[in-house]
Enzyme design. Structure first.
Site, PDB file in Angstrom:
ATOM      1  CG  HIS A  53      -1.844   1.377   1.241  1.00 52.83           C
ATOM      2  ND1 HIS A  53      -2.858   1.562   0.523  1.00 52.83           N
ATOM      3  CD2 HIS A  53      -1.832   2.454   2.076  1.00 52.83           C
ATOM      4  CE1 HIS A  53      -3.486   2.598   0.847  1.00 52.83           C
ATOM      5  NE2 HIS A  53      -2.433   3.127   1.720  1.00 52.83           N
TER       6      HIS A  53
ATOM      7  CG  ASP B  46     -11.867   4.577   6.456  1.00 55.36           C
ATOM      8  OD1 ASP B  46     -11.333   5.481   7.123  1.00 55.36           O
ATOM      9  OD2 ASP B  46     -11.809   4.507   5.385  1.00 55.36           O
TER      10      ASP B  46
ATOM     11  NE  ARG C 103      -9.850  11.667   9.846  1.00 53.70           N
ATOM     12  CZ  ARG C 103      -9.203  10.701   9.345  1.00 53.70           C
ATOM     13  NH1 ARG C 103      -9.473   9.430   8.757  1.00 53.70           N
ATOM     14  NH2 ARG C 103      -7.704  10.978   9.132  1.00 53.70           N
TER      15      ARG C 103
ATOM     16  CB  SER D  29      -8.472   5.979   8.103  1.00 54.25           C
ATOM     17  OG  SER D  29      -8.880   6.015   6.881  1.00 54.25           O
TER      18      SER D  29
ATOM     19  CE  LYS E 197      -9.224   3.340   3.913  1.00 55.67           C
ATOM     20  NZ  LYS E 197      -9.620   4.698   3.614  1.00 55.67           N
TER      21      LYS E 197
HETATM   22  N1  URA Z   1      -6.066   8.069   3.658  1.00 54.01           N
HETATM   23  C1  URA Z   1      -7.038   7.284   4.083  1.00 54.01           C
HETATM   24  O1  URA Z   1      -7.320   6.056   3.492  1.00 54.01           O
HETATM   25  N2  URA Z   1      -7.497   7.669   5.244  1.00 54.01           N
HETATM   26  C2  URA Z   1      -6.868   8.774   6.029  1.00 54.01           C
HETATM   27  O2  URA Z   1      -7.476   8.930   6.955  1.00 54.01           O
HETATM   28  C3  URA Z   1      -6.096   9.647   5.280  1.00 54.01           C
HETATM   29  C4  URA Z   1      -5.864   9.128   3.905  1.00 54.01           C
END
Ligand code: URA
Ligand code: CA
Length: 432
Positions: free
Chosen positions: A82, A161, A168, A183, A187
């Site tokens: 990632h 999320d 946010r 976050s 994923k």
């Molecule tokens: N990318 C994400 O997936 N989450 C965040 O909180 C910030 C950047």
């Protein structure tokens, strides 16, 4: 349990229990906790931080808010990569077939990208016919037989999320390490891999602008992964200037093919080898990083990595002949050079500004609904530290319209030519 008490507890700097975190995440996802209380909680976390234990519990609460992918029917250790996102970052396209050529299973989920260029999926779709409309059984079967496949993102992965990130975004709480780390990791964990290599970018084109912030984020994510049983490590890499030369979907596809052939840009090649070596180690296919690197170089040099790429494209309907006939990739109508106005050394290429220039051409999406043009983008001819004569082309603009003065202005404003300039260090540090 009352949410108001949990907000006050976090506001006062106390540690929330796993049950309390789950109550908050569940309640916000199902709508029983309103936006105003969730934003107060997020702001309390922003100021008071979270312990490693809280971060891991928050991550798992988000994972458990939706579907998770079960990859256990795939043989071997599934390693995912990632990137926190950069400009012209073509590494995934190179790494997937490269690592698969060493019999390491790559079971990738991909969605459409927002930003400077498309995501990996958009880049893959610059190959005619390539598609990700395969079902879960076909996906698992392809990975078992060919070691690499890409499937579209499941609709209901980490809904908590999605909702929290959107909130946010409008409450000034995006830039919080525990919230970003949980976050991203939620994923990755929901996507089912056994081990995760993180490429955390630092510099002007990155989410984290300083090494200090990038390292803090990387450490937090690595601890979350390892605490919930997914072997995780991170590489901190430079994103002060774009990676490689190509920025744009078909152009990056071409760059990935060149790199798999051993003829790619030096920085993209090196980053690919560094991340790839870590993936080989996590997959337990080599004993040392040096051995892993040699294995990767071998499949580049003997053509197996490129063959694997063709196989992968063809398996999912793609016209694999583009690998040997790049003119079959989408082509832009106009190629416009951007000549240097003065002689000197390239001192700076502001990555995010160059990214915006590519987006102005149509290479990226500003909103989810935008269409992108796969053919357009930019090819850099100089990187930071390279010398240049007045009149030399700094960049070629690939456009489908003739009028590109705003793009040209952006490029001039983001490339600084001075007396001195030094290539930035590509790999800043490794966090295990
Ligand atoms: N990318 C994400 O997936 N989450 C965040 O909180 C910030 C950047
Ligand atoms: Ca690139």
């Amino acid at each position: 349990m009352r949410i108001v008490d949990l907000i006050a507890k976090k506001r006062d700097g106390k540690e929330l229990s796993a049950q309390e975190i789950e109550f908050f995440v569940k309640g916000y996802t199902d709508g029983s906790i309103p936006d105003y209380q969730a934003s107060a909680m997020m702001m309390a976390i922003y100021f008071q931080d979270m312990t490693d234990r809280e971060c891991a519990d928050l991550t798992m609460a988000m994972v458990n808010s939706g579907d998770t992918i079960d990859l256990s029917a795939i043989d071997g250790i599934k390693v995912d990569k990632h990137s926190t996102g950069g400009v012209g970052d073509t590494t995934t396209l190179v790494l997937a077939p490269l690592v698969a050529a060493l019999d390491i299973p790559v079971a990738k989920m991909s969605g459409r990208g927002l930003g400077h260029t498309g995501g990996t999926l958009d880049k893959l779709e610059s190959v005619k016919g390539f598609h990700i409309e395969i079902n879960k059984d076909q996906f698992i079967d392809l990975v078992n037989r060919h070691k690499v496949a890409v499937i579209g993102q499941s609709g209901n992965l980490t809904p908590a999320d999605k909702k929290m990130y959107a909130l946010r975004d409008v409450t000034g709480t995006v830039n919080s390490i525990p919230l970003i780390a949980s976050s991203i990791m939620s994923k990755k964990i929901a996507a089912g891999s056994d081990a995760i290599v993180l490429d955390v970018k630092t510099g002007a084109g990155a989410f984290m602008k300083t090494d200090e912030d990038a390292i803090a984020l990387a450490k937090s994510m690595v601890r979350i992964g390892n605490n919930v049983g997914r072997h995780t490590m991170a590489v901190i890499s430079d994103m002060s200037q774009p990676l490689g030369f190509a920025i744009g979907n078909a152009l990056e596809m071409q760059e990935a093919i060149d790199t798999l052939r051993g003829k790619g840009p030096a920085d993209l090649t090196e980053l690919t080898l560094v991340l790839g070596s870590q993936m080989v180690m996590l997959a337990k296919k080599a004993k040392t990083l040096e051995e892993a690197r040699q294995m990767l170089l071998e499949v580049i040099n003997n053509g197996k990595a490129l063959e694997k790429f063709k196989e992968f494209l063809a398996n999912q309907g793609g016209d694999a002949s583009v690998v040997d006939h790049p003119e079959r990739l989408p082509q832009a109508k106009f190629k416009i050079e951007v000549p240097a106005k003065t002689a000197g050394v390239v001192a700076n290429i502001i990555a995010d500004e160059i990214g915006v220039a590519a987006m102005l051409l149509g290479a990226g999406r500003a909103t989810k609904e935008d269409d992108i043009d796969l053919a357009v983008g930019l090819m850099l001819h100089r990187k930071v530290g390279d010398s240049v004569q007045a009149g030399d082309s700094l960049v070629t603009i690939y456009a489908n319209r003739e009028e590109v003065s705003s793009v040209m202005d952006k490029i001039y404003n983001s490339i600084e030519i001075a007396k001195h300039g030094q290539a930035p260090k590509l790999i800043h540090t490794v966090i295990t």
